[in-house]
Design a protein around this motif. Sequence first.
Motif, PDB file in Angstrom:
ATOM      1  N   ILE A   1       0.878  -1.168   0.000  1.00  0.00           N
ATOM      2  CA  ILE A   1       0.000   0.000   0.000  1.00  0.00           C
ATOM      3  C   ILE A   1       0.912   1.214   0.000  1.00  0.00           C
ATOM      4  O   ILE A   1       1.608   1.485   0.975  1.00  0.00           O
ATOM      5  CB  ILE A   1      -0.931   0.018   1.220  1.00  0.00           C
ATOM      6  CG1 ILE A   1      -1.914  -1.150   1.151  1.00  0.00           C
ATOM      7  CG2 ILE A   1      -1.705   1.347   1.291  1.00  0.00           C
ATOM      8  CD1 ILE A   1      -2.896  -1.223   2.309  1.00  0.00           C
TER       9      ILE A   1
ATOM     10  N   ASN B   1     -13.597  -3.702   2.928  1.00  0.00           N
ATOM     11  CA  ASN B   1     -13.389  -5.140   3.136  1.00  0.00           C
ATOM     12  C   ASN B   1     -13.066  -5.849   1.821  1.00  0.00           C
ATOM     13  O   ASN B   1     -12.183  -6.720   1.776  1.00  0.00           O
ATOM     14  CB  ASN B   1     -14.628  -5.768   3.772  1.00  0.00           C
ATOM     15  CG  ASN B   1     -14.807  -5.358   5.228  1.00  0.00           C
ATOM     16  OD1 ASN B   1     -13.838  -4.961   5.890  1.00  0.00           O
ATOM     17  ND2 ASN B   1     -16.021  -5.436   5.731  1.00  0.00           N
TER      18      ASN B   1
ATOM     19  N   ALA C   1      -9.534  -4.842   0.793  1.00  0.00           N
ATOM     20  CA  ALA C   1      -8.546  -5.546   1.618  1.00  0.00           C
ATOM     21  C   ALA C   1      -8.343  -6.972   1.125  1.00  0.00           C
ATOM     22  O   ALA C   1      -7.210  -7.481   1.094  1.00  0.00           O
ATOM     23  CB  ALA C   1      -8.987  -5.537   3.081  1.00  0.00           C
ATOM     24  N   ARG C   2      -9.430  -7.615   0.725  1.00  0.00           N
ATOM     25  CA  ARG C   2      -9.330  -8.978   0.200  1.00  0.00           C
ATOM     26  C   ARG C   2      -8.484  -9.003  -1.080  1.00  0.00           C
ATOM     27  O   ARG C   2      -7.608  -9.859  -1.252  1.00  0.00           O
ATOM     28  CB  ARG C   2     -10.727  -9.535  -0.093  1.00  0.00           C
ATOM     29  CG  ARG C   2     -10.727 -10.971  -0.617  1.00  0.00           C
ATOM     30  CD  ARG C   2     -12.111 -11.416  -1.039  1.00  0.00           C
ATOM     31  NE  ARG C   2     -12.603 -10.648  -2.173  1.00  0.00           N
ATOM     32  CZ  ARG C   2     -12.229 -10.871  -3.449  1.00  0.00           C
ATOM     33  NH1 ARG C   2     -11.355 -11.826  -3.726  1.00  0.00           N
ATOM     34  NH2 ARG C   2     -12.732 -10.146  -4.415  1.00  0.00           N
ATOM     35  N   LYS C   3      -8.731  -8.049  -1.975  1.00  0.00           N
ATOM     36  CA  LYS C   3      -7.984  -7.999  -3.232  1.00  0.00           C
ATOM     37  C   LYS C   3      -6.505  -7.710  -2.991  1.00  0.00           C
ATOM     38  O   LYS C   3      -5.635  -8.253  -3.681  1.00  0.00           O
ATOM     39  CB  LYS C   3      -8.585  -6.930  -4.144  1.00  0.00           C
ATOM     40  CG  LYS C   3      -9.968  -7.282  -4.677  1.00  0.00           C
ATOM     41  CD  LYS C   3     -10.501  -6.176  -5.576  1.00  0.00           C
ATOM     42  CE  LYS C   3     -11.873  -6.534  -6.130  1.00  0.00           C
ATOM     43  NZ  LYS C   3     -12.414  -5.455  -6.993  1.00  0.00           N
ATOM     44  N   ILE C   4      -6.221  -6.864  -2.003  1.00  0.00           N
ATOM     45  CA  ILE C   4      -4.829  -6.553  -1.686  1.00  0.00           C
ATOM     46  C   ILE C   4      -4.121  -7.784  -1.140  1.00  0.00           C
ATOM     47  O   ILE C   4      -2.983  -8.090  -1.521  1.00  0.00           O
ATOM     48  CB  ILE C   4      -4.753  -5.379  -0.696  1.00  0.00           C
ATOM     49  CG1 ILE C   4      -5.252  -4.090  -1.366  1.00  0.00           C
ATOM     50  CG2 ILE C   4      -3.325  -5.190  -0.179  1.00  0.00           C
ATOM     51  CD1 ILE C   4      -5.466  -2.946  -0.413  1.00  0.00           C
ATOM     52  N   ARG C   5      -4.783  -8.510  -0.242  1.00  0.00           N
ATOM     53  CA  ARG C   5      -4.180  -9.733   0.293  1.00  0.00           C
ATOM     54  C   ARG C   5      -3.884 -10.741  -0.811  1.00  0.00           C
ATOM     55  O   ARG C   5      -2.948 -11.544  -0.719  1.00  0.00           O
ATOM     56  CB  ARG C   5      -5.110 -10.357   1.344  1.00  0.00           C
ATOM     57  CG  ARG C   5      -5.170  -9.586   2.655  1.00  0.00           C
ATOM     58  CD  ARG C   5      -5.842 -10.410   3.740  1.00  0.00           C
ATOM     59  NE  ARG C   5      -7.222 -10.736   3.415  1.00  0.00           N
ATOM     60  CZ  ARG C   5      -8.276  -9.977   3.729  1.00  0.00           C
ATOM     61  NH1 ARG C   5      -8.083  -8.843   4.397  1.00  0.00           N
ATOM     62  NH2 ARG C   5      -9.504 -10.344   3.410  1.00  0.00           N
ATOM     63  N   GLU C   6      -4.691 -10.704  -1.866  1.00  0.00           N
ATOM     64  CA  GLU C   6      -4.507 -11.629  -2.992  1.00  0.00           C
ATOM     65  C   GLU C   6      -3.439 -11.158  -3.974  1.00  0.00           C
ATOM     66  O   GLU C   6      -3.167 -11.843  -4.961  1.00  0.00           O
ATOM     67  CB  GLU C   6      -5.841 -11.819  -3.712  1.00  0.00           C
ATOM     68  CG  GLU C   6      -6.880 -12.562  -2.868  1.00  0.00           C
ATOM     69  CD  GLU C   6      -8.240 -12.642  -3.551  1.00  0.00           C
ATOM     70  OE1 GLU C   6      -8.402 -12.022  -4.636  1.00  0.00           O
ATOM     71  OE2 GLU C   6      -9.136 -13.329  -3.020  1.00  0.00           O
TER      72      GLU C   6
ATOM     73  N   LEU D   1      -7.899   0.268   5.830  1.00  0.00           N
ATOM     74  CA  LEU D   1      -7.645  -0.686   4.748  1.00  0.00           C
ATOM     75  C   LEU D   1      -6.313  -1.392   4.952  1.00  0.00           C
ATOM     76  O   LEU D   1      -6.212  -2.616   4.787  1.00  0.00           O
ATOM     77  CB  LEU D   1      -7.657   0.047   3.410  1.00  0.00           C
ATOM     78  CG  LEU D   1      -7.323  -0.787   2.174  1.00  0.00           C
ATOM     79  CD1 LEU D   1      -8.351  -1.894   1.989  1.00  0.00           C
ATOM     80  CD2 LEU D   1      -7.275   0.103   0.933  1.00  0.00           C
TER      81      LEU D   1
ATOM     82  N   LYS E   1      -6.547  -3.977   7.786  1.00  0.00           N
ATOM     83  CA  LYS E   1      -7.346  -5.148   7.399  1.00  0.00           C
ATOM     84  C   LYS E   1      -6.643  -6.015   6.363  1.00  0.00           C
ATOM     85  O   LYS E   1      -6.829  -7.232   6.333  1.00  0.00           O
ATOM     86  CB  LYS E   1      -8.709  -4.691   6.866  1.00  0.00           C
ATOM     87  CG  LYS E   1      -9.628  -4.150   7.943  1.00  0.00           C
ATOM     88  CD  LYS E   1     -11.041  -3.934   7.416  1.00  0.00           C
ATOM     89  CE  LYS E   1     -11.988  -3.535   8.547  1.00  0.00           C
ATOM     90  NZ  LYS E   1     -13.393  -3.432   8.100  1.00  0.00           N
ATOM     91  N   SER E   2      -5.838  -5.390   5.515  1.00  0.00           N
ATOM     92  CA  SER E   2      -5.165  -6.161   4.463  1.00  0.00           C
ATOM     93  C   SER E   2      -3.881  -6.818   4.953  1.00  0.00           C
ATOM     94  O   SER E   2      -3.423  -7.806   4.382  1.00  0.00           O
ATOM     95  CB  SER E   2      -4.855  -5.263   3.272  1.00  0.00           C
ATOM     96  OG  SER E   2      -3.958  -4.237   3.635  1.00  0.00           O
ATOM     97  N   LYS E   3      -3.263  -6.239   6.003  1.00  0.00           N
ATOM     98  CA  LYS E   3      -2.051  -6.793   6.610  1.00  0.00           C
ATOM     99  C   LYS E   3      -0.852  -6.816   5.662  1.00  0.00           C
ATOM    100  O   LYS E   3       0.012  -7.702   5.770  1.00  0.00           O
ATOM    101  CB  LYS E   3      -2.320  -8.215   7.148  1.00  0.00           C
ATOM    102  CG  LYS E   3      -3.390  -8.309   8.219  1.00  0.00           C
ATOM    103  CD  LYS E   3      -2.993  -7.535   9.463  1.00  0.00           C
ATOM    104  CE  LYS E   3      -4.042  -7.645  10.563  1.00  0.00           C
ATOM    105  NZ  LYS E   3      -3.705  -6.834  11.753  1.00  0.00           N
TER     106      LYS E   3
END
Length: 254
Positions: free
Chosen positions: A80, A141, A144-149, A177, A180-182
Motif C-alpha cells: 500500500i 473489506n 482488503a481482500r484484493k490486496i491480500r490476494e 484498509l 485489514k489487508s495486513k
Amino acid sequence: MDFDIWHLVVNMIRTVFVWFCIVIATLVLGFFAFITYPFDRKGRVVHRYARLWGKVALLANRVKVRVEGMEHLKGEGPYIFMSNHQGSYDIFALLGCLPFQFKWLAKKELFSIPFFGWTMAAAGYISIDREGTRKTVEAINEAARKIREGMSVVIFPEGSRSPDGSIQPFKKGGFTLAIKSKVPIIPIAITGSREIMPKEKLTATSGEIKIRMDHPIETKNYSLKDRESLMEKVNQAISRNFKLISGKSSEEGL
C-alpha cells in the motif's frame, strides 16, 4: 512586447498544448482500456495504458521526475503506497515512474466524471465513500481482500491536494484498509508538483518532481485500535522525507 505579457502568452500556449495532449491521451487510451479490460482480468495491459497516459502528461509539459529509495523495496509486493498530495501532477508522476502495477483508491465523486470516471471503473480502481456508510465498510473489506490476494494500491491519505504545500492531516480510511489487508505500507514523499499545477489551477508549468520512498512499515501487528499510532508513524516518515527532498537543490542530477 513587455516581458510579463510575453511570459503570460507563452504560459497560456503551454497550458493549452498540455491539456490538449492529456485530453487526447485520455480519450484514446481510455478507449483501449474499455475494449481491453474484459480480456485483461489482472489489469496488466490496462495499467500499461495508464502508465503511458502519465508519461504523455509528463512529456507534454517537459516535467522531469527523480525517484529515490527504490532500494528499500524487496519483491513485487503487494504494497500500500501512501503519498502526500501536492498537485495534480502527483498522479502523472506516480503512474509514469512508479515501477509497480497498482490500483488507485479514490473518492467516489471522481468516478462520476464522464469518461474519466468510467475509465477508472474499467481499470478496476477502488471507489471509497467518505460518508462512512455501510457501503464504505463493504468496499474497504472487498479492497482488503484484493490486496491480500496480490493487488497493490496507491492512496493519498490527506484526501485531496494540499492548498498551501504543507502536509495536511491524514484521513483514517486508508489506514483501516492497511490494517485489514495486513500488507506493508510504503511511505512516499513528493515535492515539486505543486509548482507545476497547484490545487484550484489548471495552468501548466514545466519543472522537476522528486519522489522518495521510505522503508516498508509492517501492519501485521496492528489492529484497528492502533490506527492512530500507525497514522502517526506513516506521517512522520512522509514528513521526514518531504523535508529531506525539499531541501535538495533542483540542480542535482536525475
